[in-house]
Scaffold this active site. Sequence first.
Site, PDB file in Angstrom:
ATOM      1  N   LYS A 115      10.343 -13.587  -5.615  1.00 34.80           N
ATOM      2  CA  LYS A 115       9.624 -12.871  -4.553  1.00 34.80           C
ATOM      3  C   LYS A 115       9.270 -13.855  -3.461  1.00 34.80           C
ATOM      4  O   LYS A 115       9.132 -15.058  -3.711  1.00 34.80           O
ATOM      5  CB  LYS A 115       8.327 -12.241  -5.108  1.00 34.80           C
ATOM      6  CG  LYS A 115       7.838 -11.070  -4.295  1.00 34.80           C
ATOM      7  CD  LYS A 115       8.607  -9.796  -4.624  1.00 34.80           C
ATOM      8  CE  LYS A 115       8.120  -8.614  -3.843  1.00 34.80           C
ATOM      9  NZ  LYS A 115       8.721  -7.357  -4.350  1.00 34.80           N
TER      10      LYS A 115
HETATM   11  P1  NAD Z   1       6.101  -0.529   4.065  1.00 29.26           P
HETATM   12  O1  NAD Z   1       5.661  -1.673   4.861  1.00 29.26           O
HETATM   13  O2  NAD Z   1       7.346   0.165   4.479  1.00 29.26           O
HETATM   14  O3  NAD Z   1       4.934   0.573   3.986  1.00 29.26           O
HETATM   15  C1  NAD Z   1       3.653   0.277   3.524  1.00 29.26           C
HETATM   16  C2  NAD Z   1       2.768   1.478   3.759  1.00 29.26           C
HETATM   17  O4  NAD Z   1       1.504   1.267   3.133  1.00 29.26           O
HETATM   18  C3  NAD Z   1       2.479   1.754   5.234  1.00 29.26           C
HETATM   19  O5  NAD Z   1       2.467   3.143   5.461  1.00 29.26           O
HETATM   20  C4  NAD Z   1       1.075   1.179   5.419  1.00 29.26           C
HETATM   21  O6  NAD Z   1       0.375   1.801   6.480  1.00 29.26           O
HETATM   22  C5  NAD Z   1       0.466   1.531   4.079  1.00 29.26           C
HETATM   23  N1  NAD Z   1      -0.702   0.718   3.749  1.00 29.26           N
HETATM   24  C6  NAD Z   1      -0.857  -0.614   3.870  1.00 29.26           C
HETATM   25  N2  NAD Z   1      -2.084  -0.979   3.484  1.00 29.26           N
HETATM   26  C7  NAD Z   1      -2.710   0.165   3.102  1.00 29.26           C
HETATM   27  C8  NAD Z   1      -4.003   0.453   2.608  1.00 29.26           C
HETATM   28  N3  NAD Z   1      -4.900  -0.518   2.423  1.00 29.26           N
HETATM   29  N4  NAD Z   1      -4.302   1.751   2.312  1.00 29.26           N
HETATM   30  C9  NAD Z   1      -3.394   2.731   2.502  1.00 29.26           C
HETATM   31  N5  NAD Z   1      -2.146   2.514   2.974  1.00 29.26           N
HETATM   32  C10 NAD Z   1      -1.833   1.249   3.265  1.00 29.26           C
HETATM   33  O7  NAD Z   1       6.203  -1.071   2.573  1.00 29.26           O
HETATM   34  P2  NAD Z   1       7.062  -0.488   1.375  1.00 29.26           P
HETATM   35  O8  NAD Z   1       8.360  -1.188   1.356  1.00 29.26           O
HETATM   36  O9  NAD Z   1       6.998   0.988   1.382  1.00 29.26           O
HETATM   37  O10 NAD Z   1       6.232  -1.069   0.133  1.00 29.26           O
HETATM   38  C11 NAD Z   1       5.112  -0.369  -0.390  1.00 29.26           C
HETATM   39  C12 NAD Z   1       4.909  -0.818  -1.821  1.00 29.26           C
HETATM   40  O11 NAD Z   1       6.101  -0.538  -2.568  1.00 29.26           O
HETATM   41  C13 NAD Z   1       4.625  -2.304  -2.003  1.00 29.26           C
HETATM   42  O12 NAD Z   1       3.762  -2.476  -3.104  1.00 29.26           O
HETATM   43  C14 NAD Z   1       5.986  -2.866  -2.353  1.00 29.26           C
HETATM   44  O13 NAD Z   1       5.895  -4.074  -3.069  1.00 29.26           O
HETATM   45  C15 NAD Z   1       6.514  -1.723  -3.202  1.00 29.26           C
HETATM   46  N6  NAD Z   1       7.968  -1.735  -3.341  1.00 29.26           N
HETATM   47  C16 NAD Z   1       8.766  -1.600  -2.253  1.00 29.26           C
HETATM   48  C17 NAD Z   1      10.145  -1.632  -2.440  1.00 29.26           C
HETATM   49  C18 NAD Z   1      11.106  -1.446  -1.291  1.00 29.26           C
HETATM   50  O14 NAD Z   1      12.314  -1.349  -1.542  1.00 29.26           O
HETATM   51  N7  NAD Z   1      10.653  -1.355  -0.064  1.00 29.26           N
HETATM   52  C19 NAD Z   1      10.695  -1.805  -3.722  1.00 29.26           C
HETATM   53  C20 NAD Z   1       9.836  -1.901  -4.803  1.00 29.26           C
HETATM   54  C21 NAD Z   1       8.477  -1.868  -4.607  1.00 29.26           C
END
Ligand code: NAD
Length: 452
Positions: A115
Amino acid sequence: MTTTVAAPEDLNLHHIVKQQFDRAVPFADDLHGWRGIAEWLFEPECILEVTMPVRLDDGFVHMFRGYRVLHSSIRGPGKGGIRFHPDAGVDEVKALATWMSWKCALVDVPFGGAKGGVVCDPHLRSAGEQERITRRFTAALGDNIGPHTDIPAPDLYTNAQTMAWIYDTYSMMHPGEANLPVVTGKPVEIGGLAARDGATAQGAFYVTEHFLELGGLPGIETVDGVTVAIQGFGNAGRHAAHLFHEAGAIIVGVSDSKGGIYDPAGLDVGAVARFKDQHGTVVGYPGADTLPPTGVLEVECQILVPAAIENQITSNNADRIRAMVIVEAANGPVTPAADDMLAERGVKVIPDILANAGGVVVSYFEWAQNIENQQWETHDVLEKLRKKMRRATEVVVTRRAALVESIDTYRERWAEAMPDAPPIPLPDLRTAAQVVAIQRCRTAALHRGVWP
Ligand code: NAD
């Protein structure tokens, strides 16, 4: 009279990962061989911290800090996203890298865990600044990343564009080589897969669907008609909202970092997405009640999908969660103390290493496609993803049932091996998933042996 005040919960992510690991240990068979290599499996292999000068739009130079952790290469090269976040730190990145190792093992893709994180707030950075940060970080990582060493992907506040910059920078540093597989989640025009963007949510959807088919929520066999609330409206959350909505679920609440919206009659997800594109937030969407950012976690619903950041459901609010099933699309949204409180109330938690593994599965397909110089059809990718996610769901549900059935044996064996340790609690889905993953890593380690 004295009042006892409960100690505040330890929210350090790496400590949480250790607690989860320790919960799985008593259920790992072959205790003696196991205990000898526990540390090997748990400790990260490589922790890299870099500081980088980046020129800002106003001409000033700012020093940014970045991390890349390779947790384990036992099962293959490292794989894991890079996030841009003001709170990114080494313990968080170590924890996320460790979860990646368990995740890759659980869904059986030939990768270890890694990561990365850069301490910055992308909301305050122009596209040009983000590009310069990304390129400088890629250069600083040097040969610590590579198609067969460690392969980054998008995560919080990074996307296909970020991956394109990483690919381009790495290619400039390695001219004449086949560099496409150095990073996944790229735009389709440079070797990406159309299905990658929605893959994390798609995986979470397939897992939930199959969990219900397997009887995970007695009386409910499909997502059609089920009420769903989603925290986070980015890559994972927004796609999840669309997928559940298209399958007939009623999306009663969604949120982003600015706040949430709630409508018990169901939100029009397409209209909410358009509103978010226009206004930068879901807050203010007409006709819905407004909630604080964590308010959406506590609304009345059957399925809750935390899809934002870690440590959102803790000992502070676990007793106010009204969902029956929590699907962890985010990494680490539920803490160990909250896990216990939810289990006591019969709330099931489908753990992150299963629920959000769709992203890494499709990343693996992209990597394999790039290595073979192939172009895969989207429907083939989705079918392969569906199979992987359903298989992993079955493995976790079955393993949990088997562990629960043999709990007396495990307790006796543990009491013999660790006479001073407290009795082991009944395993939940998270512990079962970890046991499967950790045993696969252990088996690979034992086959490979210790070098030299
Ligand atoms: P992203 O940046 O596309 O979206 C994040 C979202 O969370 C946004 O809408 C943001 O406004 C919201 N957010 C941030 N802080 C917040 C808070 N305190 N309260 C409420 N909403 C909040 O990110 P993503 O890629 O969707 O990732 C989100 C989660 O999913 C993370 O934990 C990431 O590690 C996990 N994840 C993502 C992927 C991927 O392929 N993108 C894969 C596995 C896990």
